[in-house]
Design a protein around this motif. Structure first.
Motif, mmCIF file in Angstrom:
data_model
loop_
_atom_site.group_PDB
_atom_site.id
_atom_site.type_symbol
_atom_site.label_atom_id
_atom_site.label_comp_id
_atom_site.label_asym_id
_atom_site.label_seq_id
_atom_site.Cartn_x
_atom_site.Cartn_y
_atom_site.Cartn_z
ATOM 1 N N LEU A 88 0.833 -1.199 0.000
ATOM 2 C CA LEU A 88 0.000 0.000 0.000
ATOM 3 C C LEU A 88 0.870 1.253 0.000
ATOM 4 N N ALA A 89 1.914 1.246 0.822
ATOM 5 C CA ALA A 89 2.823 2.392 0.872
ATOM 6 C C ALA A 89 3.533 2.589 -0.464
ATOM 7 N N GLU A 90 3.902 1.480 -1.111
ATOM 8 C CA GLU A 90 4.555 1.581 -2.413
ATOM 9 C C GLU A 90 3.601 2.157 -3.454
ATOM 10 N N ASP A 91 2.352 1.700 -3.434
ATOM 11 C CA ASP A 91 1.346 2.243 -4.358
ATOM 12 C C ASP A 91 1.140 3.728 -4.128
ATOM 13 N N LEU A 92 1.056 4.105 -2.865
ATOM 14 C CA LEU A 92 0.876 5.520 -2.535
ATOM 15 C C LEU A 92 2.084 6.331 -2.988
ATOM 16 N N SER A 93 3.270 5.805 -2.760
ATOM 17 C CA SER A 93 4.490 6.486 -3.172
ATOM 18 C C SER A 93 4.537 6.662 -4.683
ATOM 19 N N THR A 94 4.172 5.621 -5.406
ATOM 20 C CA THR A 94 4.148 5.697 -6.867
ATOM 21 C C THR A 94 3.142 6.740 -7.338
ATOM 22 N N SER A 95 1.982 6.756 -6.717
ATOM 23 C CA SER A 95 0.952 7.734 -7.077
ATOM 24 C C SER A 95 1.432 9.158 -6.824
ATOM 25 N N VAL A 96 2.045 9.365 -5.679
ATOM 26 C CA VAL A 96 2.550 10.707 -5.350
ATOM 27 C C VAL A 96 3.649 11.102 -6.329
ATOM 28 N N GLN A 97 4.539 10.175 -6.670
ATOM 29 C CA GLN A 97 5.617 10.478 -7.619
ATOM 30 C C GLN A 97 5.061 10.839 -8.994
ATOM 31 N N LEU A 98 4.056 10.104 -9.442
ATOM 32 C CA LEU A 98 3.435 10.423 -10.732
ATOM 33 C C LEU A 98 2.816 11.821 -10.719
#
Length: 117
Positions: free
Chosen positions: A49-59
């Motif tokens: 979940l944290a990785e998904d959130l991080s990816t979303s924020v980076q995008l």
């Protein structure tokens, strides 16, 4: 601006879902062993979940950065055009003033010229 808002919304949605899940598990009427197993499963899912959130924020950050660069390039182009137009207008006005001064000096009589001094 809407990209930034949608990223914040998604982040808040994921965070709210996580907090809600944890609160629901802790308050659920289950045996301690079952609750611990659920908590372990949830804890195991948190890195993903944290990785998904991080990816979303980076995008979202990348999109915002691209937008800022495009806006900067556009603003810089308009500024260059405005400066060039200002220089052209200044040159035209200087030429008109030079012509007017030349006309005055040619058309002025020596007596009128003496009065001007």
């Amino acid at each position: 601006m809407s990209n930034n808002r949608s990223g914040a919304f998604l982040g808040g949605l994921l965070l709210g879902a996580t907090i809600g899940t944890i609160a629901g598990i802790l308050m659920a009427p289950r045996a301690g062993r079952e609750t611990r197993q659920l908590l372990k499963k949830s804890a195991d899912a948190l890195p993903e979940l944290a990785e998904d959130l991080s990816t979303s924020v980076q995008l979202q950050a990348d999109r915002l950065s691209e937008t800022a660069i495009k806006n900067w390039d556009s603003t810089l182009g308009r500024l260059k055009e405005a400066i060039a137009a200002g220089l052209e207008a200044t040159q035209r006005e200087q030429e008109l003033l030079d012509e007017a001064e030349a006309d005055l000096s040619v058309n002025a009589s020596p007596a009128a010229h003496d009065n001007l001094l």
